[in-house]
Design a protein around this motif. Structure first.
Motif, PDB file in Angstrom:
ATOM      1  N   GLY A 189      15.865  76.929 112.284  1.00 18.77           N
ATOM      2  CA  GLY A 189      14.998  76.013 113.001  1.00 18.77           C
ATOM      3  C   GLY A 189      15.434  74.576 112.823  1.00 18.77           C
ATOM      4  O   GLY A 189      16.384  74.282 112.098  1.00 18.77           O
ATOM      5  N   VAL A 190      14.732  73.685 113.492  1.00 14.82           N
ATOM      6  CA  VAL A 190      15.018  72.250 113.436  1.00 14.82           C
ATOM      7  C   VAL A 190      13.860  71.542 112.750  1.00 14.82           C
ATOM      8  O   VAL A 190      12.696  71.717 113.154  1.00 14.82           O
ATOM      9  CB  VAL A 190      15.233  71.665 114.848  1.00 14.82           C
ATOM     10  CG1 VAL A 190      15.395  70.154 114.788  1.00 14.82           C
ATOM     11  CG2 VAL A 190      16.454  72.302 115.504  1.00 14.82           C
ATOM     12  N   LEU A 191      14.173  70.769 111.732  1.00 14.17           N
ATOM     13  CA  LEU A 191      13.185  69.898 111.106  1.00 14.17           C
ATOM     14  C   LEU A 191      13.254  68.574 111.846  1.00 14.17           C
ATOM     15  O   LEU A 191      14.260  67.860 111.755  1.00 14.17           O
ATOM     16  CB  LEU A 191      13.502  69.699 109.624  1.00 14.17           C
ATOM     17  CG  LEU A 191      12.566  68.791 108.832  1.00 14.17           C
ATOM     18  CD1 LEU A 191      11.126  69.277 108.910  1.00 14.17           C
ATOM     19  CD2 LEU A 191      13.015  68.697 107.383  1.00 14.17           C
ATOM     20  N   PRO A 192      12.219  68.215 112.631  1.00 15.00           N
ATOM     21  CA  PRO A 192      12.294  67.026 113.475  1.00 15.00           C
ATOM     22  C   PRO A 192      12.684  65.778 112.688  1.00 15.00           C
ATOM     23  O   PRO A 192      12.121  65.492 111.634  1.00 15.00           O
ATOM     24  CB  PRO A 192      10.875  66.906 114.038  1.00 15.00           C
ATOM     25  CG  PRO A 192      10.374  68.319 114.062  1.00 15.00           C
ATOM     26  CD  PRO A 192      10.953  68.944 112.820  1.00 15.00           C
ATOM     27  N   GLY A 193      13.673  65.068 113.228  1.00 17.11           N
ATOM     28  CA  GLY A 193      14.118  63.830 112.609  1.00 17.11           C
ATOM     29  C   GLY A 193      15.098  64.016 111.476  1.00 17.11           C
ATOM     30  O   GLY A 193      15.665  63.037 110.977  1.00 17.11           O
ATOM     31  N   VAL A 194      15.317  65.257 111.046  1.00 15.69           N
ATOM     32  CA  VAL A 194      16.212  65.525 109.918  1.00 15.69           C
ATOM     33  C   VAL A 194      17.428  66.328 110.366  1.00 15.69           C
ATOM     34  O   VAL A 194      18.569  65.930 110.147  1.00 15.69           O
ATOM     35  CB  VAL A 194      15.482  66.231 108.764  1.00 15.69           C
ATOM     36  CG1 VAL A 194      16.428  66.480 107.594  1.00 15.69           C
ATOM     37  CG2 VAL A 194      14.291  65.390 108.308  1.00 15.69           C
ATOM     38  N   GLY A 195      17.210  67.493 110.972  1.00 15.44           N
ATOM     39  CA  GLY A 195      18.333  68.277 111.441  1.00 15.44           C
ATOM     40  C   GLY A 195      18.020  69.762 111.536  1.00 15.44           C
ATOM     41  O   GLY A 195      16.906  70.198 111.248  1.00 15.44           O
ATOM     42  N   GLY A 205       2.196  76.061 105.025  1.00 14.20           N
ATOM     43  CA  GLY A 205       1.788  74.656 105.048  1.00 14.20           C
ATOM     44  C   GLY A 205       2.934  73.731 104.706  1.00 14.20           C
ATOM     45  O   GLY A 205       3.429  72.988 105.554  1.00 14.20           O
ATOM     46  N   PRO A 206       3.411  73.754 103.465  1.00 12.99           N
ATOM     47  CA  PRO A 206       4.485  72.829 103.079  1.00 12.99           C
ATOM     48  C   PRO A 206       5.878  73.328 103.466  1.00 12.99           C
ATOM     49  O   PRO A 206       6.131  74.530 103.536  1.00 12.99           O
ATOM     50  CB  PRO A 206       4.353  72.753 101.556  1.00 12.99           C
ATOM     51  CG  PRO A 206       3.704  74.030 101.165  1.00 12.99           C
ATOM     52  CD  PRO A 206       2.819  74.438 102.311  1.00 12.99           C
ATOM     53  N   GLU A 207       6.764  72.362 103.709  1.00 13.35           N
ATOM     54  CA  GLU A 207       8.176  72.680 103.817  1.00 13.35           C
ATOM     55  C   GLU A 207       8.711  72.957 102.424  1.00 13.35           C
ATOM     56  O   GLU A 207       8.314  72.292 101.455  1.00 13.35           O
ATOM     57  CB  GLU A 207       8.949  71.510 104.428  1.00 13.35           C
ATOM     58  CG  GLU A 207      10.425  71.816 104.617  1.00 13.35           C
ATOM     59  CD  GLU A 207      11.316  70.601 104.637  1.00 13.35           C
ATOM     60  OE1 GLU A 207      12.548  70.779 104.549  1.00 13.35           O
ATOM     61  OE2 GLU A 207      10.799  69.473 104.714  1.00 13.35           O
ATOM     62  N   LEU A 208       9.623  73.923 102.304  1.00 11.45           N
ATOM     63  CA  LEU A 208      10.259  74.251 101.031  1.00 11.45           C
ATOM     64  C   LEU A 208      11.691  73.735 101.064  1.00 11.45           C
ATOM     65  O   LEU A 208      12.433  74.015 102.001  1.00 11.45           O
ATOM     66  CB  LEU A 208      10.244  75.757 100.795  1.00 11.45           C
ATOM     67  CG  LEU A 208       8.876  76.443 100.965  1.00 11.45           C
ATOM     68  CD1 LEU A 208       8.995  77.933 100.660  1.00 11.45           C
ATOM     69  CD2 LEU A 208       7.830  75.797 100.075  1.00 11.45           C
ATOM     70  N   ARG A 209      12.082  73.005 100.027  1.00 12.53           N
ATOM     71  CA  ARG A 209      13.385  72.356 100.053  1.00 12.53           C
ATOM     72  C   ARG A 209      14.539  73.348 100.080  1.00 12.53           C
ATOM     73  O   ARG A 209      15.483  73.217 100.855  1.00 12.53           O
ATOM     74  CB  ARG A 209      13.557  71.428  98.838  1.00 12.53           C
ATOM     75  CG  ARG A 209      14.780  70.550  98.972  1.00 12.53           C
ATOM     76  CD  ARG A 209      15.165  69.894  97.671  1.00 12.53           C
ATOM     77  NE  ARG A 209      16.164  68.867  97.882  1.00 12.53           N
ATOM     78  CZ  ARG A 209      17.441  69.095  98.208  1.00 12.53           C
ATOM     79  NH1 ARG A 209      17.871  70.321  98.370  1.00 12.53           N
ATOM     80  NH2 ARG A 209      18.278  68.094  98.383  1.00 12.53           N
ATOM     81  N   GLY A 210      14.498  74.340  99.221  1.00  7.76           N
ATOM     82  CA  GLY A 210      15.602  75.284  99.150  1.00  7.76           C
ATOM     83  C   GLY A 210      16.915  74.559  98.892  1.00  7.76           C
ATOM     84  O   GLY A 210      16.975  73.617  98.100  1.00  7.76           O
ATOM     85  N   ASP A 211      17.959  74.968  99.604  1.00  5.65           N
ATOM     86  CA  ASP A 211      19.270  74.333  99.408  1.00  5.65           C
ATOM     87  C   ASP A 211      19.669  73.474 100.613  1.00  5.65           C
ATOM     88  O   ASP A 211      20.847  73.303 100.895  1.00  5.65           O
ATOM     89  CB  ASP A 211      20.349  75.369  99.102  1.00  5.65           C
ATOM     90  CG  ASP A 211      20.542  76.363 100.245  1.00  5.65           C
ATOM     91  OD1 ASP A 211      19.810  76.281 101.252  1.00  5.65           O
ATOM     92  OD2 ASP A 211      21.437  77.228 100.135  1.00  5.65           O
ATOM     93  N   LYS A 212      18.700  72.944 101.331  1.00  2.04           N
ATOM     94  CA  LYS A 212      18.993  72.112 102.503  1.00  2.04           C
ATOM     95  C   LYS A 212      19.782  70.862 102.118  1.00  2.04           C
ATOM     96  O   LYS A 212      19.426  70.164 101.173  1.00  2.04           O
ATOM     97  CB  LYS A 212      17.704  71.681 103.190  1.00  2.04           C
ATOM     98  CG  LYS A 212      16.827  72.800 103.701  1.00  2.04           C
ATOM     99  CD  LYS A 212      15.651  72.226 104.476  1.00  2.04           C
ATOM    100  CE  LYS A 212      14.675  73.294 104.917  1.00  2.04           C
ATOM    101  NZ  LYS A 212      13.693  73.614 103.872  1.00  2.04           N
ATOM    102  N   ARG A 213      20.837  70.608 102.869  1.00  2.00           N
ATOM    103  CA  ARG A 213      21.646  69.402 102.692  1.00  2.00           C
ATOM    104  C   ARG A 213      22.127  68.935 104.055  1.00  2.00           C
ATOM    105  O   ARG A 213      22.688  69.750 104.787  1.00  2.00           O
ATOM    106  CB  ARG A 213      22.875  69.679 101.811  1.00  2.00           C
ATOM    107  CG  ARG A 213      22.544  70.318 100.482  1.00  2.00           C
ATOM    108  CD  ARG A 213      22.753  69.333  99.353  1.00  2.00           C
ATOM    109  NE  ARG A 213      22.582  70.023  98.072  1.00  2.00           N
ATOM    110  CZ  ARG A 213      21.704  69.652  97.165  1.00  2.00           C
ATOM    111  NH1 ARG A 213      20.936  68.628  97.356  1.00  2.00           N
ATOM    112  NH2 ARG A 213      21.591  70.308  96.036  1.00  2.00           N
ATOM    113  N   PRO A 214      21.930  67.653 104.387  1.00  2.00           N
ATOM    114  CA  PRO A 214      21.161  66.662 103.639  1.00  2.00           C
ATOM    115  C   PRO A 214      19.663  66.906 103.811  1.00  2.00           C
ATOM    116  O   PRO A 214      19.256  67.713 104.641  1.00  2.00           O
ATOM    117  CB  PRO A 214      21.578  65.347 104.304  1.00  2.00           C
ATOM    118  CG  PRO A 214      21.864  65.735 105.721  1.00  2.00           C
ATOM    119  CD  PRO A 214      22.475  67.114 105.649  1.00  2.00           C
ATOM    120  N   HIS A 215      18.881  66.172 103.027  1.00  5.77           N
ATOM    121  CA  HIS A 215      17.442  66.369 103.077  1.00  5.77           C
ATOM    122  C   HIS A 215      16.746  65.053 102.771  1.00  5.77           C
ATOM    123  O   HIS A 215      17.355  64.113 102.265  1.00  5.77           O
ATOM    124  CB  HIS A 215      17.010  67.446 102.058  1.00  5.77           C
ATOM    125  CG  HIS A 215      15.656  67.996 102.313  1.00  5.77           C
ATOM    126  ND1 HIS A 215      14.590  67.790 101.461  1.00  5.77           N
ATOM    127  CD2 HIS A 215      15.180  68.737 103.337  1.00  5.77           C
ATOM    128  CE1 HIS A 215      13.517  68.391 101.948  1.00  5.77           C
ATOM    129  NE2 HIS A 215      13.848  68.984 103.089  1.00  5.77           N
TER     130      HIS A 215
END
Length: 291
Positions: A189-195, A205-215
């Motif tokens: 999926g796409v996190l708006p404004g991030v990528g 409810g919350p986004e989970l960071r996981g190994d997303k890069r960049p973040h």
């Protein structure tokens, strides 16, 4: 408290906002702040964390079933919470079958607000007040728009919300665990404004960071970090690995500036927190982003 924390928090003054406030929160409460604790800001999509808490608390009370139908055909409350209903970002267009893609959706959370209204028999602002705002003493916060993005309130109240997410009192342990665990794993999926991310991990409810890069969180935040950003230049993250939360409110709309400044800011906060605990061996130098 680390001697460096006040100076690090003061960096919000360099972000080009007319007003900015930030706080570091621990299990016992607020550790350090910068800016006006009582100035009211738009929270934008950080509102979704409060709406999610209200829905999950209602589920614990037996008033909502997370797997009951809600939103578009085939979608459930759980799908709406996890942005997998198939609804578009800001319209009722159905872009995918429920459970097949992670499509961040404001209307999805507005549908959740409608479920709360139907079960509580009150306007959505009263439902949020009764379920979350009043129990947490968030007396300066009110819903002035949609339940997906309409809360306004002060840093003092956002810090109270962060404290709840660190040490939950409103949810049963199993429900809190579900909130902060990936729902419908493996979906891109796409996190708006991030990528775009594959997968785009999200809880209930919350986004989970996981190994997303960049973040938008720090490069030194753990993969267990969870939280939310808002289009008003706002964010809240909780990092269970270091047992602190960081919250920030500004009146500068989210844009490239946030992705340029927030990660280094979070890294500096994490370093200062580690230094205050004597964990300097594992802390990057304050003010520098690890490579």
């Amino acid at each position: 408290m680390s001697d460096a924390l006040p100076d690090v928090l003061a960096r919000v003054e360099t972000w080009g906002a007319d007003h900015a406030s930030a706080a570091l929160v621990g299990p016992a409460g607020v550790i350090a702040t910068h800016g006006d604790l009582d100035r009211s800001y738009r929270w934008a999509s950080v509102t979704k964390l409060v709406t999610a808490l209200a829905v999950l608390a209602a589920a614990d009370a037996g008033r909502i079933d997370l797997d009951e139908p809600a939103g578009p055909p085939g979608s459930t409350v759980r799908h709406l919470l996890a942005h997998t209903s198939g609804l578009a970002f800001d319209s009722e267009a159905l872009l995918a079958a429920p459970g097949t893609r992670r499509i961040y959706s404001n209307p999805g959370y507005d549908h959740l607000g409608a479920v709360l209204v139907e079960r509580a028999g009150t306007p959505v602002e009263a439902a949020l007040q009764a379920a979350v705002l009043d129990p947490l003493g968030m007396v300066g916060t009110q819903l002035t728009d949609r339940p997906s993005q309409g809360l306004t309130g002060p840093l003092r109240d956002l810090a109270a919300l962060a404290g709840e997410l660190l040490r939950p009192s409103l949810l049963a342990p199993a429900t809190y665990a579900a909130m902060t665990t990936v729902a419908f794993p493996g979906l891109p999926g796409v996190l708006p404004g991030v990528g775009r991310f594959d997968p785009l991990d999200w809880g209930l409810g919350p986004e989970l960071r996981g190994d997303k890069r960049p973040h938008w969180t720090g490069t030194t935040n753990s993969e267990a970090t969870f939280g939310h950003i808002g289009g008003a230049g706002t964010f809240l993250w909780v990092d269970p690995a270091i047992d602190v939360a960081l919250v920030c409110l500004t009146d500068r709309d989210f844009d490239a500036w946030a992705l340029e400044t927030w990660p280094a800011f979070s890294d500096a906060i994490i370093a200062a927190t580690a230094a205050s605990r004597g964990d300097v061996e594992h802390a990057p130098p304050v003010g520098r982003t690890p490579g």
